[in-house]
Design a protein around this motif. Structure first.
Motif, PDB file in Angstrom:
ATOM      1  N   ALA A  66      96.181 100.006  71.062  1.00  0.00           N
ATOM      2  CA  ALA A  66      96.913  99.215  72.054  1.00  0.00           C
ATOM      3  C   ALA A  66      96.011  98.147  72.671  1.00  0.00           C
ATOM      4  O   ALA A  66      96.443  97.007  72.891  1.00  0.00           O
ATOM      5  N   PHE A  67      94.745  98.504  72.930  1.00  0.00           N
ATOM      6  CA  PHE A  67      93.816  97.521  73.484  1.00  0.00           C
ATOM      7  C   PHE A  67      93.551  96.415  72.475  1.00  0.00           C
ATOM      8  O   PHE A  67      93.464  95.230  72.834  1.00  0.00           O
ATOM      9  N   ALA A  68      93.417  96.765  71.205  1.00  0.00           N
ATOM     10  CA  ALA A  68      93.170  95.765  70.168  1.00  0.00           C
ATOM     11  C   ALA A  68      94.327  94.783  70.073  1.00  0.00           C
ATOM     12  O   ALA A  68      94.126  93.569  69.928  1.00  0.00           O
ATOM     13  N   GLU A  69      95.542  95.288  70.156  1.00  0.00           N
ATOM     14  CA  GLU A  69      96.709  94.397  70.113  1.00  0.00           C
ATOM     15  C   GLU A  69      96.692  93.440  71.297  1.00  0.00           C
ATOM     16  O   GLU A  69      97.002  92.257  71.158  1.00  0.00           O
ATOM     17  N   ARG A  70      96.314  93.948  72.444  1.00  0.00           N
ATOM     18  CA  ARG A  70      96.223  93.098  73.632  1.00  0.00           C
ATOM     19  C   ARG A  70      95.112  92.069  73.483  1.00  0.00           C
ATOM     20  O   ARG A  70      95.264  90.911  73.871  1.00  0.00           O
ATOM     21  N   ALA A  71      93.989  92.484  72.905  1.00  0.00           N
ATOM     22  CA  ALA A  71      92.847  91.578  72.756  1.00  0.00           C
ATOM     23  C   ALA A  71      93.117  90.478  71.740  1.00  0.00           C
ATOM     24  O   ALA A  71      92.526  89.396  71.816  1.00  0.00           O
ATOM     25  N   ARG A  72      93.992  90.731  70.778  1.00  0.00           N
ATOM     26  CA  ARG A  72      94.308  89.722  69.762  1.00  0.00           C
ATOM     27  C   ARG A  72      95.237  88.634  70.295  1.00  0.00           C
ATOM     28  O   ARG A  72      95.327  87.562  69.720  1.00  0.00           O
ATOM     29  N   ALA A  73      95.944  88.932  71.374  1.00  0.00           N
ATOM     30  CA  ALA A  73      96.864  87.955  71.958  1.00  0.00           C
ATOM     31  C   ALA A  73      96.111  87.106  72.980  1.00  0.00           C
ATOM     32  O   ALA A  73      95.159  87.571  73.609  1.00  0.00           O
ATOM     33  N   PRO A  74      96.498  85.852  73.164  1.00  0.00           N
ATOM     34  CA  PRO A  74      95.836  85.008  74.166  1.00  0.00           C
ATOM     35  C   PRO A  74      95.926  85.640  75.554  1.00  0.00           C
ATOM     36  O   PRO A  74      96.999  86.033  76.000  1.00  0.00           O
ATOM     37  N   GLU A  75      94.785  85.775  76.206  1.00  0.00           N
ATOM     38  CA  GLU A  75      94.759  86.389  77.531  1.00  0.00           C
ATOM     39  C   GLU A  75      93.487  85.974  78.245  1.00  0.00           C
ATOM     40  O   GLU A  75      92.464  85.697  77.617  1.00  0.00           O
ATOM     41  N   ASP A  76      93.558  85.949  79.562  1.00  0.00           N
ATOM     42  CA  ASP A  76      92.384  85.679  80.371  1.00  0.00           C
ATOM     43  C   ASP A  76      91.343  86.762  80.096  1.00  0.00           C
ATOM     44  O   ASP A  76      91.615  87.961  80.268  1.00  0.00           O
ATOM     45  N   LEU A  77      90.139  86.352  79.657  1.00  0.00           N
ATOM     46  CA  LEU A  77      89.103  87.336  79.327  1.00  0.00           C
ATOM     47  C   LEU A  77      88.712  88.178  80.526  1.00  0.00           C
ATOM     48  O   LEU A  77      88.310  89.337  80.368  1.00  0.00           O
ATOM     49  N   ARG A  78      88.819  87.619  81.734  1.00  0.00           N
ATOM     50  CA  ARG A  78      88.465  88.407  82.908  1.00  0.00           C
ATOM     51  C   ARG A  78      89.432  89.570  83.086  1.00  0.00           C
ATOM     52  O   ARG A  78      89.014  90.683  83.440  1.00  0.00           O
ATOM     53  N   ARG A  79      90.705  89.315  82.840  1.00  0.00           N
ATOM     54  CA  ARG A  79      91.685  90.402  82.938  1.00  0.00           C
ATOM     55  C   ARG A  79      91.461  91.428  81.837  1.00  0.00           C
ATOM     56  O   ARG A  79      91.574  92.643  82.066  1.00  0.00           O
ATOM     57  N   LEU A  80      91.147  90.948  80.654  1.00  0.00           N
ATOM     58  CA  LEU A  80      90.901  91.868  79.547  1.00  0.00           C
ATOM     59  C   LEU A  80      89.657  92.710  79.808  1.00  0.00           C
ATOM     60  O   LEU A  80      89.635  93.909  79.517  1.00  0.00           O
ATOM     61  N   ARG A  81      88.624  92.092  80.359  1.00  0.00           N
ATOM     62  CA  ARG A  81      87.410  92.848  80.678  1.00  0.00           C
ATOM     63  C   ARG A  81      87.689  93.885  81.756  1.00  0.00           C
ATOM     64  O   ARG A  81      87.163  95.006  81.702  1.00  0.00           O
ATOM     65  N   HIS A  82      88.493  93.528  82.734  1.00  0.00           N
ATOM     66  CA  HIS A  82      88.870  94.504  83.765  1.00  0.00           C
ATOM     67  C   HIS A  82      89.605  95.680  83.129  1.00  0.00           C
ATOM     68  O   HIS A  82      89.366  96.842  83.486  1.00  0.00           O
ATOM     69  N   ALA A  83      90.496  95.384  82.179  1.00  0.00           N
ATOM     70  CA  ALA A  83      91.208  96.457  81.481  1.00  0.00           C
ATOM     71  C   ALA A  83      90.235  97.357  80.725  1.00  0.00           C
ATOM     72  O   ALA A  83      90.386  98.581  80.717  1.00  0.00           O
ATOM     73  N   ALA A  84      89.228  96.747  80.087  1.00  0.00           N
ATOM     74  CA  ALA A  84      88.243  97.537  79.339  1.00  0.00           C
ATOM     75  C   ALA A  84      87.441  98.444  80.255  1.00  0.00           C
ATOM     76  O   ALA A  84      87.115  99.588  79.895  1.00  0.00           O
ATOM     77  N   GLY A  85      87.101  97.936  81.446  1.00  0.00           N
ATOM     78  CA  GLY A  85      86.245  98.704  82.335  1.00  0.00           C
ATOM     79  C   GLY A  85      86.979  99.683  83.225  1.00  0.00           C
ATOM     80  O   GLY A  85      86.365 100.639  83.714  1.00  0.00           O
ATOM     81  N   HIS A  86      88.286  99.467  83.433  1.00  0.00           N
ATOM     82  CA  HIS A  86      89.015 100.300  84.387  1.00  0.00           C
ATOM     83  C   HIS A  86      90.250 100.962  83.780  1.00  0.00           C
ATOM     84  O   HIS A  86      90.410 102.178  83.871  1.00  0.00           O
ATOM     85  N   TRP A  87      91.124 100.149  83.174  1.00  0.00           N
ATOM     86  CA  TRP A  87      92.361 100.729  82.655  1.00  0.00           C
ATOM     87  C   TRP A  87      92.117 101.688  81.503  1.00  0.00           C
ATOM     88  O   TRP A  87      92.607 102.822  81.504  1.00  0.00           O
ATOM     89  N   LEU A  88      91.345 101.267  80.509  1.00  0.00           N
ATOM     90  CA  LEU A  88      91.203 102.093  79.310  1.00  0.00           C
ATOM     91  C   LEU A  88      90.506 103.423  79.598  1.00  0.00           C
ATOM     92  O   LEU A  88      90.981 104.468  79.140  1.00  0.00           O
ATOM     93  N   PRO A  89      89.387 103.471  80.342  1.00  0.00           N
ATOM     94  CA  PRO A  89      88.797 104.783  80.628  1.00  0.00           C
ATOM     95  C   PRO A  89      89.763 105.736  81.324  1.00  0.00           C
ATOM     96  O   PRO A  89      89.821 106.927  80.983  1.00  0.00           O
ATOM     97  N   ARG A  90      90.514 105.241  82.303  1.00  0.00           N
ATOM     98  CA  ARG A  90      91.483 106.102  82.986  1.00  0.00           C
ATOM     99  C   ARG A  90      92.586 106.552  82.033  1.00  0.00           C
ATOM    100  O   ARG A  90      93.021 107.714  82.081  1.00  0.00           O
ATOM    101  N   GLU A  91      93.040 105.645  81.182  1.00  0.00           N
ATOM    102  CA  GLU A  91      94.086 105.990  80.221  1.00  0.00           C
ATOM    103  C   GLU A  91      93.607 107.066  79.254  1.00  0.00           C
ATOM    104  O   GLU A  91      94.345 108.006  78.929  1.00  0.00           O
ATOM    105  N   ILE A  92      92.388 106.938  78.791  1.00  0.00           N
ATOM    106  CA  ILE A  92      91.843 107.929  77.855  1.00  0.00           C
ATOM    107  C   ILE A  92      91.773 109.301  78.505  1.00  0.00           C
ATOM    108  O   ILE A  92      92.201 110.309  77.925  1.00  0.00           O
ATOM    109  N   VAL A  93      91.214 109.366  79.715  1.00  0.00           N
ATOM    110  CA  VAL A  93      91.067 110.653  80.390  1.00  0.00           C
ATOM    111  C   VAL A  93      92.433 111.256  80.695  1.00  0.00           C
ATOM    112  O   VAL A  93      92.670 112.454  80.466  1.00  0.00           O
ATOM    113  N   ARG A  94      93.355 110.438  81.198  1.00  0.00           N
ATOM    114  CA  ARG A  94      94.695 110.937  81.525  1.00  0.00           C
ATOM    115  C   ARG A  94      95.396 111.482  80.286  1.00  0.00           C
ATOM    116  O   ARG A  94      95.962 112.592  80.317  1.00  0.00           O
ATOM    117  N   ASP A  95      95.355 110.735  79.177  1.00  0.00           N
ATOM    118  CA  ASP A  95      96.043 111.178  77.958  1.00  0.00           C
ATOM    119  C   ASP A  95      95.369 112.399  77.356  1.00  0.00           C
ATOM    120  O   ASP A  95      96.043 113.277  76.797  1.00  0.00           O
TER     121      ASP A  95
END
Length: 305
Positions: A66-95
């Motif tokens: 899911a992160f790769a699909e998001r990274a392939r689409a045009p997006e503000d890198l700052r938002r993507l970096r925030h997702a990498a540092g905050h959203w994805l770790p929480r998502e992994i632990v929760r799932d």
């Protein structure tokens, strides 16, 4: 042709009752790659850690895709970096916790009703990476090694902890607020020619088989060189023997996933250097580089991971 070729393998430690490691890969597109390895703790308190490792890898592959699909689409890198540092770790632990709860519903334990105790038997490390055009990102919780052979041939370990962990204790997905313990590697790559030529993810059974870190780094460097020289077939055939040899020194389960960018991808404008190599027969059993032979390594011993 695919932008990446994959080699992977896992061997059980000689003194182990079962292999606590798990790994998987996913390539939803030729130029996109998701890799994961996990190492269940395996000692007496972690009776279901082999399952925890499998859950961790399954979760990372799903979240990483899911992160790769998001990274392939045009997006503000700052938002993507925030997702990498905050959203994805929480998502992994929760799932991962949800996978554990689902397993506990079918296979209850005495501590199933207490999350602070229920997760512990499933304790595991996790190491994962996502590579898409323009970005290389990776995540690590606990021990293990992410190693990179850069475009210029240098070798790096971007997720190595600032200070080595003491003894056999390691951070774990079963820890409270485990997402806060996850280390993140974030590397935008504007020039495709600067994408790593080889990326390896391995459990600590491999690096511990060397007497010193320098030997492990040299092994990774020579692995990249050999892939360029003989290609994946000979290395893939030799890999189980290399891992078994390493496990004999470390006494631990030993797992590696390697992603290699073939010269045809890295050097499209100059042609495929492997065409010249195809004129020479590859050895039926490629030997590991001399530096890959662990020297004066400690005797195999009991380890938690």
């Amino acid at each position: 042709m695919p932008h990446w070729e994959i080699l992977s393998g896992s061997v059980q430690g000689p003194a182990k009752a079962r292999n606590q490691d798990w790994y998987d890969t996913d390539a939803p597109a030729d130029d996109t790659l998701v890799l994961a390895v996990a190492d269940g703790h395996g000692s007496a308190a972690y009776t279901r850690s082999h399952l925890g490792a499998r859950f961790a890898v399954d979760v990372f592959i799903r979240c990483g895709r899911a992160f790769a699909e998001r990274a392939r689409a045009p997006e503000d890198l700052r938002r993507l970096r925030h997702a990498a540092g905050h959203w994805l770790p929480r998502e992994i632990v929760r799932d991962w916790q949800e996978e554990v709860r689902r397993h506990l519903r079918d296979h209850p334990s005495a501590d199933a009703s207490d999350d602070s105790k229920a997760f512990r038997p499933y304790g595991t490390t996790l190491l994962g990476a996502v590579l898409v055009p323009g970005l290389f990102a990776a995540w690590q919780l606990g021990d293990g090694d992410l190693m990179i052979v850069e475009a210029d041939g240098s070798v790096g370990a971007p997720l190595a902890p600032a200070e080595p962990e003491l003894g056999d204790e390691t951070e774990s997905l079963c820890a409270p607020r485990a997402w806060e313990l996850m280390r993140v590697h974030w590397a935008p790559v504007a020039d495709p020619d600067r994408m790593p030529r080889c990326v390896t993810l391995s459990t600590d059974g491999l690096s511990k088989s060397f007497a010193a870190q320098e030997g492990f780094v040299q092994f990774v460097r020579e692995l990249g060189e050999r892939l360029d020289t003989v290609g994946t077939d000979a290395i893939r055939e030799a890999l189980p023997g290399w891992l078994a040899h390493a496990g004999g020194y470390s006494g631990d389960d030993t797992t590696v996933v390697a992603a290699w960018r073939p010269p045809a991808v890295r050097e499209r404008e100059t042609g495929d250097p492997r065409e010249r190599l195809r004129q020479e027969p590859a050895p039926p059993h490629a030997a590991p580089p001399e530096s890959a032979q662990p020297q004066d390594a400690p005797h195999p011993h009991e380890t938690e991971n």
